[in-house]
Design a protein around this motif. Sequence first.
Motif, short mmCIF file in Angstrom:
data_model
loop_
_atom_site.label_atom_id
_atom_site.label_comp_id
_atom_site.label_asym_id
_atom_site.label_seq_id
_atom_site.Cartn_x
_atom_site.Cartn_y
_atom_site.Cartn_z
N GLU A 105 3.84 12.39 4.54
CA GLU A 105 4.18 11.92 3.20
C GLU A 105 5.70 11.69 3.08
O GLU A 105 6.14 10.71 2.46
N GLU A 145 7.92 8.05 2.34
CA GLU A 145 8.97 7.87 1.35
C GLU A 145 10.28 7.40 1.98
O GLU A 145 11.05 6.68 1.34
N LEU A 161 1.28 4.07 3.84
CA LEU A 161 0.12 4.28 2.99
C LEU A 161 -0.20 2.94 2.33
O LEU A 161 0.70 2.13 2.09
N ARG A 219 -5.04 3.80 -1.42
CA ARG A 219 -4.10 4.90 -1.12
C ARG A 219 -4.76 6.25 -1.36
O ARG A 219 -4.58 7.20 -0.57
N ARG A 227 -5.49 9.13 1.57
CA ARG A 227 -5.13 10.55 1.47
C ARG A 227 -6.36 11.43 1.63
O ARG A 227 -6.29 12.51 2.23
#
Length: 217
Positions: free
Chosen positions: A74, A78, A86, A93, A97
């Motif tokens: 994750e 970013e 993602l 998305r 996950r």
Amino acid sequence: MASFSLVIGNKNYSSWSLRAWLTLKQSGLEFTEIRIPLDTPETHAKILEHSPSGRVPVLIHDGLHIWESLAICEYIVEQAPDRQLLPQDPKARAIARAVSSEMHAGFRALREHMPMDCRSRYPGEGRKPGVQDDINRITQLWRDTRQQFGAGGDFLFGQFTYADAMYAPVVSRFVTYGVSLDPVAQAYADAIWALPTMRQWLADAEAEVEVIEAHTL
């Protein structure tokens, strides 16, 4: 010097290291690799220098230490938003996950009886109770995800996402233990196996000299 460092275990055996490493490689971010051989008298102490959990992988960035695989993935998403690790669609998305978390928390029989061993081939071995159930669920998940979200490419959500990194060690296990797959699942496994970054990992695993007996990593 790269501002990212990734602490990993043996490439031949460490499935969780592969997940974080593959995501980081696919991100295009430069990083330093810190490899700590597993299952030695010094292993735990060396990992504790980087991780409070005493486990690999660990991502280090500007003094921040992230010691859990999904959290690492994750964070990489970013840090490299242009790579779209993602899916952009909110529904896709959420499913990405979900399938990643299912891999993270499940399939214990497969992990126990078919441990990752990239260099070796054990066709037909590992068929213990619960393993086929795990294989069936994984291949169903691959088929369903490819059918619903995979139109844009060869991976679960079309282009590569960290969900694919989560299942890359499973592909390796299926190769090692000679698991027969349906055409859709086999095509997906072939796409993972042919990925240049995956080929790099496998070549590095082949070059390692350590042998760990009866591992579940």
